[in-house]
Enzyme design. Sequence first.
Site, PDB file in Angstrom:
ATOM      1  N   LYS A   1       6.018  18.822   7.332  1.00  0.00           N
ATOM      2  CA  LYS A   1       4.817  18.051   7.000  1.00  0.00           C
ATOM      3  C   LYS A   1       4.413  17.161   8.177  1.00  0.00           C
ATOM      4  O   LYS A   1       5.191  16.913   9.096  1.00  0.00           O
ATOM      5  CB  LYS A   1       5.062  17.156   5.784  1.00  0.00           C
ATOM      6  CG  LYS A   1       5.343  17.881   4.477  1.00  0.00           C
ATOM      7  CD  LYS A   1       4.114  18.561   3.917  1.00  0.00           C
ATOM      8  CE  LYS A   1       4.380  19.157   2.538  1.00  0.00           C
ATOM      9  NZ  LYS A   1       5.298  20.320   2.599  1.00  0.00           N
TER      10      LYS A   1
ATOM     11  N   SER B   1       1.732  25.143   2.795  1.00  0.00           N
ATOM     12  CA  SER B   1       1.303  23.738   2.809  1.00  0.00           C
ATOM     13  C   SER B   1       0.820  23.280   4.184  1.00  0.00           C
ATOM     14  O   SER B   1       0.149  22.255   4.292  1.00  0.00           O
ATOM     15  CB  SER B   1       2.437  22.820   2.337  1.00  0.00           C
ATOM     16  OG  SER B   1       3.492  22.778   3.281  1.00  0.00           O
TER      17      SER B   1
END
EC number: 3.4.21.88
Length: 207
Positions: A164, A123
């Site tokens: 993230k 990701s």
Amino acid sequence: MPPSIDNDLTAAQNELFNWIKNYMRDFQHSPSIRQMMKAMGLKSPAPVQSRLRHLQDKGYISWQEGKARTMQIVDEIFEGVPIMGSVAAGGLIETFSDLQENLDVSEIFRKKDVFALTVNGDSMIDACIADGDMVLMEPIKDSFSLRNGTIVSALVPGLGTTLKYFFKRNGKIYLEAANPAYDPIELNLNEVTFQGKLLAVWRSVRN
């Protein structure tokens, strides 16, 4: 030869520091609190823990209190990596020949309570963080001081820990991937626990 004495260490701190260095040189791992108590002739762990905190605050050791075998001698983690010039990723350039300077990475380990996480998944691939990489993280003491765009490790209920980009907009928290295949995670502030912010990425290349 008598042990070296650093001017910014007390005699007690210096005694413990030199003993730790000798122990780790001989046994290749850090000693326990009990072993340090015995070596220093102490009956309580409190003085040892106090000295360790001072050694960490002064940049001599990296240590996670309460976690066994996490101690490292900062100057022995990295003395510095020689920078030998530059390398082309496109056309050719002249090869390196002379040492120019050292890349000093010890400052990363001088920060208090630095910890590492192994990356699982892709990701964050567009941020050059790949599956299997190791990320070095600095604990976040005040989540309100986080800047938009900071890469963080965050504990999200139902999802576990995720790496993230952090963004805060209109009272909401957004955890955004560096991969268009993943949708942003939208959360209320009280729904997320921030564990650390990115300091460095470590990638072990295997032939």
